[in-house]
Design an enzyme around this catalytic site. Structure first.
Site, mmCIF file in Angstrom:
data_model
loop_
_atom_site.group_PDB
_atom_site.id
_atom_site.type_symbol
_atom_site.label_atom_id
_atom_site.label_comp_id
_atom_site.label_asym_id
_atom_site.label_seq_id
_atom_site.Cartn_x
_atom_site.Cartn_y
_atom_site.Cartn_z
ATOM 1 N N ASP A 156 0.845 -1.201 0.000
ATOM 2 C CA ASP A 156 0.000 0.000 0.000
ATOM 3 C C ASP A 156 0.879 1.249 0.000
ATOM 4 O OD1 ASP A 156 -2.142 -1.690 0.221
ATOM 5 O OD2 ASP A 156 -2.313 -1.462 2.410
HETATM 6 N N1 URA Z 1 -1.265 -5.900 3.928
HETATM 7 C C1 URA Z 1 -1.746 -4.637 3.931
HETATM 8 O O1 URA Z 1 -2.776 -4.349 4.500
HETATM 9 N N2 URA Z 1 -1.050 -3.706 3.251
HETATM 10 C C2 URA Z 1 0.108 -3.961 2.608
HETATM 11 O O2 URA Z 1 0.716 -3.050 2.026
HETATM 12 C C3 URA Z 1 0.595 -5.272 2.626
HETATM 13 C C4 URA Z 1 -0.118 -6.231 3.297
#
Ligand code: URA
Length: 235
Positions: A103
Site C-alpha cells: 500500500d
Molecule cells: N497488507 C496490507 O494491508 N497492506 C500492505 O501493504 C501489505 C499487506
C-alpha cells in the site's frame, strides 16, 4: 546477438543517443578492438566489452531489493502519485516492475525485476510464499487472538484467511507472517479483530530478507545467493 548501442544503454551507460556518441568517439572496445559503428552486433553473453576502461557485464534479468518509503505507489505508472520506479535511477531500460504490491503507506521490502516467470511463481496463490510484516497497531490484542491468527481470520468480505503466525512484541507491536496476499490483507485481519494497523513494514518476502543497511527509498541489486534462493523457492 544484439546491437552494441542497445546493450550499453541497457547496462546503464546512458540513452541510446549518449552511447552512440561514446562509440563514435572511440571510447568503446569489443574484444580488444575500438568499434566506431553503433550498429555493430555483439554476442552480449560472450563478447568482452569495455567502456571508459570498465568491463561491462550484461545481465538479461535484473533483480532489485527496494526499501519502499511511504507516499509512493507500487506501480510502473500512475497519473497522480509518485511510483516506486521514480525511485530507481538506473536499470529503467530493463523494463523492471514491482513483484506484487505494498500500500502507499506501507514501507519495506519490495522486489523489482524484469523476470516475468519468477514474478509469476512468487505471486501464484498456489505457492503460498511467506511475507513477514512488522506491525504497529492500536487496540487491545486479546489472548484468544493467537488461535484466530493460527486458524484463519474471517475478513469483511467473508473470506477466511490461511493460517498465519503472529508474535507479539509489545502492547502495540507485532510480527505477522502471512502466506497469501489479499488486498489490504494485514490491515483487514487486524480490523476484523477491532484493532487498527497504524504502521506497516514488510521485512521479508519468501527467503528474501530486507537488508538493514538499506534506508527507506534506497535499493540495491540482489546478490547471486539471494537470486538463487528466490528461484529455488519456485515450486
Ligand atoms: N497488507 C496490507 O494491508 N497492506 C500492505 O501493504 C501489505 C499487506
Amino acid at each position: 546477438m544484439m546491437r552494441l548501442d542497445k546493450m550499453l544503454s541497457h547496462c546503464g551507460y546512458g540513452s541510446r543517443k549518449d552511447v552512440k556518441e561514446y562509440i563514435r568517439k572511440g571510447q568503446v572496445l569489443v574484444n580488444g578492438e575500438i568499434i566506431f559503428d553503433d550498429d555493430f552486433k555483439i554476442n552480449e553473453e560472450f563478447d568482452e566489452v569495455i567502456v571508459f576502461n570498465e568491463n561491462v557485464t550484461y545481465h538479461k534479468n535484473i533483480y532489485l531489493m527496494l526499501n519502499k518509503p511511504k507516499g509512493v505507489v507500487s506501480a510502473t505508472f500512475d497519473n497522480k502519485e509518485k511510483t516506486v520506479l521514480d525511485l530507481i535511477d538506473e536499470y529503467k531500460s530493463y523494463n523492471i516492475f514491482p513483484v506484487g504490491r505494498l500500500d502507499i503507506d506501507t514501507t519495506g521490502l519490495l522486489l523489482l525485476t524484469n523476470d516475468g516467470a519468477l514474478s509469476h511463481n512468487l505471486l501464484s496463490p498456489k505457492h503460498h510464499v511467506s511475507k513477514k510484516y512488522y506491525v504497529e497497531f492500536k487496540g487491545e490484542f486479546k489472548e484468544s487472538y493467537y488461535n484466530l491468527f493460527l486458524s484463519g481470520i474471517i475478513l469483511d468480505d467473508g473470506y477466511k484467511t490461511l493460517p498465519s503466525e503472529i508474535s507479539i512484541i509489545s502492547t502495540y507491536e507485532a510480527f505477522l507472517t502471512i502466506y497469501e496476499g489479499k488486498f489490504h490483507q494485514v490491515k483487514r485481519m487486524f480490523k476484523s479483530l477491532n484493532m487498527e494497523v497504524v504502521n506497516l513494514k514488510r521485512i521479508s518476502f519468501g527467503p528474501l530478507v530486507l537488508d538493514n543497511n538499506l534506508q527507506e527509498g534506497k535499493y540495491r541489486l540482489l546478490n547471486e545467493n539471494e537470486v538463487t534462493m528466490l528461484k529455488n523457492n519456485e515450486i
